[in-house]
Design an enzyme around this catalytic site. Structure first.
Site, PDB file in Angstrom:
ATOM      1  N   GLU A   1       1.364   3.750   2.064  1.00  0.00           N
ATOM      2  CA  GLU A   1       2.158   4.070   3.244  1.00  0.00           C
ATOM      3  C   GLU A   1       3.436   3.247   3.297  1.00  0.00           C
ATOM      4  O   GLU A   1       4.506   3.762   3.639  1.00  0.00           O
ATOM      5  CB  GLU A   1       1.337   3.824   4.518  1.00  0.00           C
ATOM      6  CG  GLU A   1       0.080   4.671   4.623  1.00  0.00           C
ATOM      7  CD  GLU A   1      -1.152   3.954   4.113  1.00  0.00           C
ATOM      8  OE1 GLU A   1      -2.211   4.095   4.735  1.00  0.00           O
ATOM      9  OE2 GLU A   1      -1.043   3.257   3.071  1.00  0.00           O
TER      10      GLU A   1
ATOM     11  N   GLY B   1     -29.531   8.224 -22.229  1.00  0.00           N
ATOM     12  CA  GLY B   1     -30.869   8.521 -21.732  1.00  0.00           C
ATOM     13  C   GLY B   1     -31.397   7.441 -20.804  1.00  0.00           C
ATOM     14  O   GLY B   1     -32.042   7.735 -19.788  1.00  0.00           O
TER      15      GLY B   1
ATOM     16  N   ARG C   1      -9.124   7.903 -19.896  1.00  0.00           N
ATOM     17  CA  ARG C   1      -9.436   6.495 -20.177  1.00  0.00           C
ATOM     18  C   ARG C   1      -8.412   5.555 -19.550  1.00  0.00           C
ATOM     19  O   ARG C   1      -8.746   4.465 -19.102  1.00  0.00           O
ATOM     20  CB  ARG C   1      -9.467   6.251 -21.689  1.00  0.00           C
ATOM     21  CG  ARG C   1     -10.734   6.687 -22.394  1.00  0.00           C
ATOM     22  CD  ARG C   1     -10.601   6.368 -23.877  1.00  0.00           C
ATOM     23  NE  ARG C   1     -11.789   6.735 -24.635  1.00  0.00           N
ATOM     24  CZ  ARG C   1     -11.900   6.605 -25.948  1.00  0.00           C
ATOM     25  NH1 ARG C   1     -10.864   6.144 -26.648  1.00  0.00           N
ATOM     26  NH2 ARG C   1     -13.006   6.947 -26.570  1.00  0.00           N
TER      27      ARG C   1
ATOM     28  N   HIS D   1       0.834  -1.187   0.000  1.00  0.00           N
ATOM     29  CA  HIS D   1       0.000   0.000   0.000  1.00  0.00           C
ATOM     30  C   HIS D   1       0.878   1.250   0.000  1.00  0.00           C
ATOM     31  O   HIS D   1       2.093   1.189   0.193  1.00  0.00           O
ATOM     32  CB  HIS D   1      -0.928  -0.014   1.208  1.00  0.00           C
ATOM     33  CG  HIS D   1      -1.975  -1.072   1.149  1.00  0.00           C
ATOM     34  ND1 HIS D   1      -2.982  -1.200   2.081  1.00  0.00           N
ATOM     35  CD2 HIS D   1      -2.178  -2.087   0.253  1.00  0.00           C
ATOM     36  CE1 HIS D   1      -3.754  -2.235   1.776  1.00  0.00           C
ATOM     37  NE2 HIS D   1      -3.286  -2.776   0.671  1.00  0.00           N
TER      38      HIS D   1
END
Length: 351
Positions: A60, A280, A192, A58
């Site tokens: 950190e 839509g 993208r 990670h």
């Protein structure tokens, strides 16, 4: 000797952490894209880290490794509350304690029930902990989609479109290349490369034959390519460019919005690119979480509208949004909008 960090120093460090997190987007899913900065005891930057691909360390831990012994007595600034659980890697809270840091400042609390609790563990070990540093920038930036998925259980959907000032995505003869300028198109490709998936309808593929890939300025493919998703019942020609081997493609033979979301349940950051009926349908279903509208200084007077059949018949039923930001990109404008919140459901966007 530990030197207390000024508010300006912490703010500057968080800006660096946000930039690091943004550069990790597209490579960390399903994990969050997190950035971290270690300041040594004198307040100097000793290490910068970002989340690695799944299975890797990670943010950190990456920053601590870069800092080495300089982390002892220092301060860590991180975009997300340090995790507190054993997953593919050990808890970041323990790594920070073992490294001897004396303070941790994070932007956003971790909503994941298994990973949360790092702040309490740090505080119990005597580490000074504060939250909320540039929280809005983080929530609207690199952690937007991941936080949305944690809180709602579904992918974050951004509807992106390019249109003229009169709302046309194509001219009366069907031509649409190019409505926006090269700067805007470059921005689209850069975005993208940070996504999990791009969704279009079969009509868009048949009309425009897009590749739907993320490309670098020199035309080559970016390191990360999102899943290309084509929705609809119409068969595609075997030579359609969306079926090439430059990126994975998923064909969904449906028009149902919830079926599309179910098929993408394991994805986090999804871009809806077209066409007007598909947009839509997502709008009518209340499943558009953000709009990125690229507006070109052009007027066509006729042609294809950017959206159709969104379930609105009167002005009182309009789907309302408010803007987060407005940017000038070359000659074009980019509006970022999110659903408006109102006590009156008839005036609200997404629930």
């Amino acid at each position: 000797m530990n030197v207390p960090n000024s508010a300006a120093d912490l703010d500057a460090a968080m800006q660096i952490a946000i930039g690091a997190a943004e550069s990790a987007r597209g490579f960390t899913s399903p994990n969050p894209a997190v950035g971290a900065v270690v300041l040594d005891a004198a307040g100097r930057i000793a290490g910068v880290g970002m989340t690695q691909p799944p299975g890797g360390p990670h943010a950190e831990v990456v920053a601590l490794r870069e800092s080495g012994d300089a982390a002892r007595g220092g301060t860590v600034v991180v975009t997300l509350e340090p995790c507190n659980h054993h997953g593919r890697t050990g808890p970041c809270s323990t790594a920070l304690i073992d490294a001897g840091v004396v303070a941790v400042h994070y932007a956003v609390a971790d909503p994941h029930p298994e990973a949360a609790g790092g702040a309490e563990t740090l505080a119990a070990a005597g580490v000074a902990v504060t939250s909320g540093l540039r929280a809005q920038d983080v929530e609207r930036g690199p952690l937007r989609a991941w936080l949305h998925r944690q809180r709602t259980g579904r992918p974050h959907i951004t509807w992106k479109y390019a249109a003229t000032l009169d709302g046309r995505s194509a001219a009366a003869d069907g031509t649409s290349h190019w409505i926006t300028g090269p700067d805007a198109r470059g921005r689209v490709h850069a975005d993208r490369a940070k996504l999990d998936a791009i969704v279009v309808g079969t009509g868009t593929v048949l009309a425009d034959d897009p590749r739907l890939t993320a490309r670098l300025p020199d035309g080559s493919l970016a390191a990360h390519q999102p899943l290309r998703v084509v929705v609809g019942l119409t068969d595609l020609p075997p030579h359609a460019r969306v079926l090439d081997d430059s990126a994975p493609t998923l064909l969904l033979r449906t028009h149902d919005v919830e079926e599309v979301l179910a098929a993408l349940a394991e994805y986090t950051d999804v871009l809806l690119e077209g066409g007007p009926r598909l947009a839509g349908a997502f709008l009518a279903a209340g499943r558009v979480d953000r709009i990125q509208a690229y507006l070109a200084p052009l007027v066509l007077g006729a042609g294809t509208s950017a959206v159709s059949e969104a379930g609105v018949s009167t002005i009182d039923g309009a789907l309302r949004f408010h803007h987060e930001s407005v940017e000038t990109i070359g000659p074009d404008l980019l509006l970022s909008l999110i659903p408006a919140v109102s006590e009156d459901p008839a005036l609200s966007g997404n629930p």
